[in-house]
Design an enzyme around this catalytic site. Structure first.
Site, PDB file in Angstrom:
ATOM      1  N   HIS A 102       0.865  -1.195   0.000  1.00  0.00           N
ATOM      2  CA  HIS A 102       0.000   0.000   0.000  1.00  0.00           C
ATOM      3  C   HIS A 102       0.898   1.240   0.000  1.00  0.00           C
ATOM      4  O   HIS A 102       1.937   1.262   0.656  1.00  0.00           O
ATOM      5  CB  HIS A 102      -0.915  -0.009   1.237  1.00  0.00           C
ATOM      6  N   GLU A 174      -3.905   1.866  -7.519  1.00  0.00           N
ATOM      7  CA  GLU A 174      -4.308   2.981  -6.651  1.00  0.00           C
ATOM      8  C   GLU A 174      -3.414   4.191  -6.923  1.00  0.00           C
ATOM      9  O   GLU A 174      -2.328   4.306  -6.329  1.00  0.00           O
ATOM     10  CB  GLU A 174      -4.152   2.582  -5.178  1.00  0.00           C
TER      11      GLU A 174
HETATM   12  C1  PEP Z   1      -6.750   3.453   0.078  1.00  0.00           C
HETATM   13  O1  PEP Z   1      -6.058   4.013   0.918  1.00  0.00           O
HETATM   14  O2  PEP Z   1      -6.469   2.301  -0.295  1.00  0.00           O
HETATM   15  C2  PEP Z   1      -7.881   4.178  -0.462  1.00  0.00           C
HETATM   16  C3  PEP Z   1      -8.342   3.797  -1.619  1.00  0.00           C
HETATM   17  O3  PEP Z   1      -8.356   5.213   0.286  1.00  0.00           O
HETATM   18  P1  PEP Z   1      -9.587   6.197  -0.090  1.00  0.00           P
HETATM   19  O4  PEP Z   1     -10.718   5.337  -0.578  1.00  0.00           O
HETATM   20  O5  PEP Z   1      -9.905   6.902   1.179  1.00  0.00           O
HETATM   21  O6  PEP Z   1      -9.095   7.093  -1.169  1.00  0.00           O
END
Ligand code: PEP
Length: 257
Positions: A102, A174
């Site tokens: 992450h 992400e």
């Molecule tokens: C995350 O940290 O994996 C994430 C997607 O956070 P958020 O949905 O708050 O953007």
């Protein structure tokens, strides 16, 4: 119908009382819908709460919700104060997935690509499913380096684990600039990146790439979930903030119908 995996990543939030209410509400919602196997739901509470969460799920005779660990140590046992090992997590019945890489661990805990690859390999060797988070910063995006960065993050895994690394593994794309920003990536951009990731994996193994679950994460909420989940190469979402409240999380699950 495409498979969808919805995971709530609670990070360092929520407490025992909330877990109980959350589980009851989510479990009773899931038991009212025609829950089929194209949809999988998992929650990643803080590691300390995994056992509690698991016990509550057992008491509720749940078979809809699995658990995800937010992180593990790279060591299995020994003198590593403050860490949690994969073998300890494996003893908790409902755990299915482990998040590795992450961006918050890469940034705040200085986790390198090489360390993340070792964790990924460890998770697989314990027959749990790693969720590899990849993604670029705003600066990297603006410099047109998003694909290069994701490719490098994937390459380090393949170098250590081999070309079959992503068989029974998940990738969560992400973009770092979208996380916690209230501004998700556009659906065009999400498809552009997901298609690239799937195509890149297909160069190693076409069958693995076809089956690969690629989640999107970054400011997913009940308003944008439907359009994000409809993007061709999106197979689910990894949700931070909007997963903390059960009603919001359920509203996102409703978008999978
Ligand atoms: C995350 O940290 O994996 C994430 C997607 O956070 P958020 O949905 O708050 O953007």
């Amino acid at each position: 119908m495409k498979k969808l995996l919805i995971i709530g990543n609670w990070k360092l939030n929520n407490n025992k009382k909330i877990i109980l209410d959350f589980c009851k509400k989510l479990n009773s919602y899931l038991s009212t819908i025609n829950y089929d196997h194209h949809l999988k739901i998992s929650i990643a509470p803080p590691i300390l709460h995994l056992e509690t969460f698991n016990l509550i799920l057992q008491q509720l005779h749940n078979n809809h919700i699995s658990l995800t660990a937010q992180n593990i140590d790279v060591n299995i046992l020994g003198s590593f104060t403050g860490e949690t090992s994969i073998s300890m997590l494996q003893e908790i019945e409902n755990i299915k997935y482990v998040i590795v890489g992450h961006s918050e661990r890469r940034i705040h805990h200085n986790e390198t690509k090489e360390l993340i690859a070792k964790k990924f390999k460890l998770v697989k060797s314990f027959k749990l499913i790693p969720i590899l988070c990849i993604g670029e910063t705003k600066e990297e995006k603006n410099a047109n380096k998003a694909q290069k960065i994701c490719k490098e993050q994937i390459d380090t895994i393949i170098q250590l684990v081999g070309y079959q690394a992503f068989d029974k593994a998940i990738i969560a794309y992400e973009p770092i600039w979208a996380i916690g920003s209230n501004q998700s990536a556009s659906t065009n951009y999400i498809q552009y990146m997901h298609q690239f990731i799937r195509h890149y994996i297909s160069r190693y193994d076409i069958n693995i790439s076809k089956k690969l679950i690629i989640q999107y994460g970054g400011s997913v909420n009940k308003k944008n979930a439907l359009e994000i989940l409809s993007v061709k190469d999106v197979n689910g979402v990894l949700i931070g903030n909007s997963s903390l409240d059960c009603d919001q999380f359920i509203d996102i699950i409703k978008c999978t119908k």
